[in-house]
Write a protein that holds these residues in place. Sequence first.
Motif, PDB file in Angstrom:
ATOM      1  N   UNK A 152       7.733  57.122  18.083  1.00  0.00           N
ATOM      2  CA  UNK A 152       8.501  57.454  19.279  1.00  0.00           C
ATOM      3  C   UNK A 152       7.605  57.793  20.453  1.00  0.00           C
ATOM      4  N   UNK A 153       6.522  58.519  20.184  1.00  0.00           N
ATOM      5  CA  UNK A 153       5.576  58.845  21.253  1.00  0.00           C
ATOM      6  C   UNK A 153       4.928  57.577  21.797  1.00  0.00           C
ATOM      7  N   UNK A 154       4.561  56.675  20.896  1.00  0.00           N
ATOM      8  CA  UNK A 154       3.958  55.411  21.312  1.00  0.00           C
ATOM      9  C   UNK A 154       4.921  54.619  22.194  1.00  0.00           C
ATOM     10  N   UNK A 155       6.199  54.645  21.843  1.00  0.00           N
ATOM     11  CA  UNK A 155       7.203  53.915  22.631  1.00  0.00           C
ATOM     12  C   UNK A 155       7.386  54.540  24.016  1.00  0.00           C
ATOM     13  N   UNK A 156       7.461  55.864  24.078  1.00  0.00           N
ATOM     14  CA  UNK A 156       7.658  56.552  25.360  1.00  0.00           C
ATOM     15  C   UNK A 156       6.447  56.378  26.274  1.00  0.00           C
ATOM     16  N   UNK A 157       5.248  56.347  25.683  1.00  0.00           N
ATOM     17  CA  UNK A 157       4.024  56.239  26.475  1.00  0.00           C
ATOM     18  C   UNK A 157       3.487  54.813  26.548  1.00  0.00           C
ATOM     19  N   UNK A 158       4.259  53.862  26.081  1.00  0.00           N
ATOM     20  CA  UNK A 158       3.800  52.476  26.018  1.00  0.00           C
ATOM     21  C   UNK A 158       3.863  51.757  27.349  1.00  0.00           C
ATOM     22  N   UNK A 159       4.035  50.457  27.272  1.00  0.00           N
ATOM     23  CA  UNK A 159       3.974  49.581  28.437  1.00  0.00           C
ATOM     24  C   UNK A 159       5.003  49.961  29.500  1.00  0.00           C
ATOM     25  N   UNK A 160       6.192  50.320  29.091  1.00  0.00           N
ATOM     26  CA  UNK A 160       7.237  50.640  30.053  1.00  0.00           C
ATOM     27  C   UNK A 160       7.283  52.098  30.458  1.00  0.00           C
ATOM     28  N   UNK A 161       6.202  52.838  30.265  1.00  0.00           N
ATOM     29  CA  UNK A 161       6.192  54.267  30.571  1.00  0.00           C
ATOM     30  C   UNK A 161       6.384  54.520  32.067  1.00  0.00           C
ATOM     31  N   UNK A 162       7.022  55.631  32.371  1.00  0.00           N
ATOM     32  CA  UNK A 162       7.234  56.023  33.758  1.00  0.00           C
ATOM     33  C   UNK A 162       5.938  56.622  34.304  1.00  0.00           C
ATOM     34  N   UNK A 163       5.398  56.089  35.406  1.00  0.00           N
ATOM     35  CA  UNK A 163       4.127  56.598  35.936  1.00  0.00           C
ATOM     36  C   UNK A 163       4.230  58.003  36.526  1.00  0.00           C
TER      37      UNK A 163
END
Length: 163
Positions: free
Chosen positions: A103-114
């Motif tokens: 889940x952390x990887x998904x939240x901080x992945x490619x589509x993460x909010x800058x």
Amino acid sequence: MRQSSSPAAPTATPASYAERLGLPWWAWPVGLAVAGLLAAELWLGATGVRAWLPFVLLIPGTVAALWWLGRIRVEVRDGELRVDDAHLPVRHVADVVPLDAAGRREVLGVGADPLAFVVQRPWVGGAVQVVLDDPADPTPFWVVSTRRPVELAAALLAARDAA
């Protein structure tokens, strides 16, 4: 004989959640071994200053670097989420989502909010996503590493509900 008690000065409430994001135990011997090997490589049987300077600089420097990497504290106390030197009043917490490593990887992945505030440590598997409700702040959420994401989420929600 009973003494009358006067109103006590307000005291800080104890932390309802506290954690230090220290390094795993094995990072210390590995880091010190690498520093020792590098110092021996630089020494290579030389005399004079080159005989002791690499050891004097690299071993304490490695200890300082390892300590610095594991210094971050995560706390919920006094109506705030404190992560290192950042403070978030719990009244601005809309929701808290405990995250596992995936889940952390998904939240901080490619589509993460800058605009997200992120304090993550790769050696800590879990995290929490703290969704904010503060119109004056452009930060949509915080992502904070923790070894006990469910406990941190529960402490945040309890502190928010108590405030």
